[in-house]
Design an enzyme around this catalytic site. Structure first.
Site, mmCIF file in Angstrom:
data_model
loop_
_atom_site.group_PDB
_atom_site.id
_atom_site.type_symbol
_atom_site.label_atom_id
_atom_site.label_comp_id
_atom_site.label_asym_id
_atom_site.label_seq_id
_atom_site.Cartn_x
_atom_site.Cartn_y
_atom_site.Cartn_z
ATOM 1 C CB CYS A 11 -0.888 -0.020 1.230
ATOM 2 S SG CYS A 11 -2.498 0.715 0.970
ATOM 3 C CB CYS A 87 -4.028 1.239 -1.678
ATOM 4 S SG CYS A 87 -2.340 1.752 -1.941
ATOM 5 C CB CYS A 95 6.503 -2.430 -7.939
ATOM 6 S SG CYS A 95 4.823 -2.182 -7.376
#
Length: 177
Positions: A11, A87, A95
């Site tokens: 998140c 989320c 990422c």
């Protein structure tokens, strides 16, 4: 004895949803699953409302902390089998490259920390988020991972996305009524 799997829940702030998911999977997935959580921009604090939901469900809160996803991108970090974003903001971010190329899926959950209102409304938002995560994790744990191929596993974890869960629930309602 089954295979052991590491799961990372992501998140943005790592203060509520991902923390709750970590606690749920660590409780329900023992001994074959170890859960972790992290954030792209960790708040540094775990929301007390999230801790309350975990405690009410008789799960451990010891060791839960808000941390950066950078901890899990290091060469000596635990090798992840699955990475789930919980989320929408984290799902849109770039990422890190996770060692071992884990399977990924987006399991978006409404942000209870963004709810404004009475203490009861805020508590309900955290309880609802906890319940959504608990249901998805329970479904995930019911998958026969040891007997499914990679493509089948990816298909099944994607089915646990919010849209698919809502569609499956609607279908269940109409077929059982």
């Amino acid at each position: 004895m089954g295979k052991s799997y590491n799961v990372l829940f992501l998140c943005t702030g790592n203060s509520a949803r991902s923390i709750m998911a970590e606690a749920i999977l660590n409780r329900k997935g023992r001994p074959n699953f170890t859960a972790y959580s992290a954030g792209s921009h960790p708040s540094g604090l775990v929301r007390p409302e999230a801790l309350k939901q975990i405690e009410v469900s008789r799960m451990l809160t010891h060791g839960l902390r808000s941390k950066s996803w950078d901890e899990f991108a290091k060469p000596d970090a635990p090798r992840m089998n699955f990475v789930f974003t919980v989320c929408d903001n984290a799902a849109k971010e770039m990422c890190p490259v996770w060692p071992g190329q884990p399977m990924t899926a987006h399991w978006g959950v409404p942000n209870p920390a963004a709810v404004m209102g009475s203490p009861e409304q805020i508590e309900r938002a955290f309880r609802d988020a906890f319940m959504i995560l608990d249901r998805r994790i329970t479904l995930f744990l019911s998958l026969p991972l040891a007997t499914l191929g990679q493509l089948a596993i990816k298909k099944e974890i994607d089915r646990l996305s919010p849209r698919r869960c809502a569609e499956d629930f609607q279908q269940f309602l109409f077929s059982s009524g």
